[in-house]
Design a protein around this motif. Structure first.
Motif, PDB file in Angstrom:
ATOM      1  N   SER A 106       0.823  -1.222   0.000  1.00 19.09           N
ATOM      2  CA  SER A 106       0.000   0.000   0.000  1.00 19.09           C
ATOM      3  C   SER A 106       0.849   1.261   0.000  1.00 19.09           C
ATOM      4  N   THR A 107       2.176   1.107   0.039  1.00 16.83           N
ATOM      5  CA  THR A 107       3.078   2.254   0.013  1.00 16.83           C
ATOM      6  C   THR A 107       3.828   2.309  -1.318  1.00 16.83           C
ATOM      7  N   SER A 108       4.395   3.457  -1.612  1.00 21.09           N
ATOM      8  CA  SER A 108       5.153   3.643  -2.855  1.00 21.09           C
ATOM      9  C   SER A 108       6.427   4.402  -2.575  1.00 21.09           C
ATOM     10  N   ASP A 109       7.526   3.973  -3.204  1.00 21.72           N
ATOM     11  CA  ASP A 109       8.800   4.686  -3.077  1.00 21.72           C
ATOM     12  C   ASP A 109       8.636   6.132  -3.538  1.00 21.72           C
ATOM     13  N   GLY A 110       9.221   7.052  -2.782  1.00 20.22           N
ATOM     14  CA  GLY A 110       9.204   8.459  -3.161  1.00 20.22           C
ATOM     15  C   GLY A 110       7.976   9.221  -2.726  1.00 20.22           C
ATOM     16  N   GLU A 111       7.023   8.549  -2.073  1.00 20.67           N
ATOM     17  CA  GLU A 111       5.825   9.249  -1.605  1.00 20.67           C
ATOM     18  C   GLU A 111       6.198  10.306  -0.579  1.00 20.67           C
ATOM     19  N   ASN A 128       6.608  -5.217   9.287  1.00 24.39           N
ATOM     20  CA  ASN A 128       7.287  -3.948   9.587  1.00 24.39           C
ATOM     21  C   ASN A 128       7.770  -4.007  11.040  1.00 24.39           C
ATOM     22  N   PRO A 129       8.910  -4.672  11.258  1.00 24.18           N
ATOM     23  CA  PRO A 129       9.334  -4.952  12.633  1.00 24.18           C
ATOM     24  C   PRO A 129       9.824  -3.741  13.423  1.00 24.18           C
ATOM     25  N   CYS A 130      10.262  -2.666  12.740  1.00 27.73           N
ATOM     26  CA  CYS A 130      10.846  -1.520  13.448  1.00 27.73           C
ATOM     27  C   CYS A 130      10.216  -0.206  13.000  1.00 27.73           C
ATOM     28  N   PHE A 131       9.977   0.687  13.952  1.00 28.91           N
ATOM     29  CA  PHE A 131       9.530   2.056  13.685  1.00 28.91           C
ATOM     30  C   PHE A 131      10.692   3.007  13.998  1.00 28.91           C
ATOM     31  N   TYR A 132      10.688   4.178  13.358  1.00 26.98           N
ATOM     32  CA  TYR A 132      11.763   5.158  13.557  1.00 26.98           C
ATOM     33  C   TYR A 132      11.171   6.564  13.730  1.00 26.98           C
ATOM     34  N   ARG A 180      11.098   5.059   1.235  1.00 32.46           N
ATOM     35  CA  ARG A 180      11.301   3.834   0.463  1.00 32.46           C
ATOM     36  C   ARG A 180      10.619   2.679   1.196  1.00 32.46           C
ATOM     37  N   ARG A 181       9.980   1.790   0.447  1.00 33.47           N
ATOM     38  CA  ARG A 181       9.375   0.612   1.059  1.00 33.47           C
ATOM     39  C   ARG A 181      10.382  -0.172   1.894  1.00 33.47           C
ATOM     40  N   GLN A 182      11.603  -0.214   1.384  1.00 35.32           N
ATOM     41  CA  GLN A 182      12.671  -0.976   2.032  1.00 35.32           C
ATOM     42  C   GLN A 182      12.905  -0.518   3.474  1.00 35.32           C
ATOM     43  N   ASP A 183      12.595   0.767   3.759  1.00 36.24           N
ATOM     44  CA  ASP A 183      12.812   1.294   5.106  1.00 36.24           C
ATOM     45  C   ASP A 183      11.914   0.636   6.151  1.00 36.24           C
ATOM     46  N   LEU A 184      10.825   0.009   5.702  1.00 35.35           N
ATOM     47  CA  LEU A 184       9.895  -0.646   6.621  1.00 35.35           C
ATOM     48  C   LEU A 184      10.322  -2.074   6.952  1.00 35.35           C
ATOM     49  N   GLN A 185      11.260  -2.604   6.213  1.00 34.61           N
ATOM     50  CA  GLN A 185      11.567  -4.029   6.299  1.00 34.61           C
ATOM     51  C   GLN A 185      12.874  -4.296   7.043  1.00 34.61           C
ATOM     52  N   GLY A 186      12.957  -5.489   7.623  1.00 37.07           N
ATOM     53  CA  GLY A 186      14.186  -5.931   8.271  1.00 37.07           C
ATOM     54  C   GLY A 186      14.391  -5.325   9.645  1.00 37.07           C
ATOM     55  N   HIS A 187      15.255  -5.966  10.404  1.00 45.16           N
ATOM     56  CA  HIS A 187      15.574  -5.482  11.746  1.00 45.16           C
ATOM     57  C   HIS A 187      16.553  -4.305  11.638  1.00 45.16           C
TER      58      HIS A 187
END
Length: 306
Positions: free
Chosen positions: A166-171, A204-208, A220-227
């Motif tokens: 539901s998200t898009s890079d560059g939004e 989405n394991p981590c919030f910032y 970037r979508r990638q920012d939501l993923q991974g530890h």
């Protein structure tokens, strides 16, 4: 005939405008380094107490960390050092790498990692610029920034997404995957925090949450993923934060009044400007001059006829 020859010479060899010196006017005290690695260090900042205007504030003294190549200039003690990206005399700004708050989950309420950023700047010459944004990254993430201006201040924003797709890079950070809000002037201390529960930890394991220079962060979508994926990929040294600095222990002399002994605008062809964020003042070179107004004879004519 002589006039005609002179005119011919001027046509063939036109007058050229060049900088007053090939290396430019000095920016540091005599005998003091003007760079640490690739970063210029203009006075009133300096490497070590003897090269900085510590009579105005001890935090004008920086250290040059030679354990990195190239070396990196730092504020503070080695254990809590903040890395300097660049310093602007003209704009009265310092860009540094700031820490990021984060919280990571292994279930809705089980926190595996967390870190809250807190900063107190009352005794320094620095105040976060209003050119920063408080930014939160995550799905179902509520971030809060609170501090003093010196009045109590609190603000925050909430970002949402029901899945990665539901998200898009560059939004823009308008709420889908990330959100942001402005900060007030004169924010002399603050802490950034995140809500300690999550319904989206499986994807989405981590919030910032972070105070960051406006325009630096692009979602970037990638920012939501991974530890701690965002930290590892994009913020391993921190994120750029703009701070306004000034000579905080004084003010511009009133018209016709004698400047005080510790007046910082010591160069001829310089003038005083009241600080735009917090108390104090800055110094500028007069029109047609450039250089460092905090040094004797620091403002030099911009152009000479060669």
């Amino acid at each position: 005939m002589q006039e005609a020859l002179l005119l011919l010479v001027l046509i063939i060899y036109p007058a050229t405008v060049v900088s007053a010196t090939s290396s430019g006017p000095p920016i540091s005290l005599p005998g003091c380094p003007d760079k640490c690695g690739n970063v210029s260090i203009p006075y009133p900042f300096g490497i070590g107490d003897d090269c900085a205007a510590t009579s105005h504030n001890r935090y004008f003294a920086l250290m040059c960390n030679n354990s990195f190549q190239p070396p990196r200039p730092m504020f503070g003690d080695p254990s809590i050092a903040v890395e300097v990206i660049n310093i602007s005399l003209e704009h009265g700004e310092v860009r540094v790498y700031g820490d990021v708050s984060y919280i990571c989950f292994t279930s809705n309420t089980t926190v595996s990692d967390s870190f809250d950023v807190g900063l107190s700047l009352e005794i320094t010459q620095l105040i976060p610029s209003t050119r920063n944004r408080f930014t939160v990254i995550g799905c179902s993430a509520l971030g809060i920034i609170q501090g003093n201006t010196p009045d109590p201040y609190v603000a925050g924003c909430y970002s949402y997404c029901h899945d990665i797709k539901s998200t898009s890079d560059g939004e823009s950070c308008a709420g889908m995957g990330c959100c942001e809000t402005t900060i007030p002037p004169n924010l002399t201390n603050f802490v950034t925090q995140l809500l300690n529960q999550s319904s989206v930890w499986t994807f989405n394991p981590c919030f910032y949450a972070m105070l960051v220079e406006e325009g630096w962060y692009s979602f970037r979508r990638q920012d939501l993923q991974g530890h701690l994926g965002f930290m590892k990929e994009r913020a391993n040294r921190g994120v750029p934060v703009v701070s306004d600095w000034a000579i905080r222990n004084g003010s511009c002399p009133k018209d016709g009044a004698k400047a005080p002994k510790d007046y910082a605008c010591v160069s001829s062809n310089s003038y005083c400007v009241t600080a735009g964020n917090g108390p104090g003042y800055l110094c500028n070179c007069s029109a047609g001059y450039e250089g460092n107004p905090y040094l004797p004879k620091g403002c030099q004519g911009k152009y000479l006829l060669k």
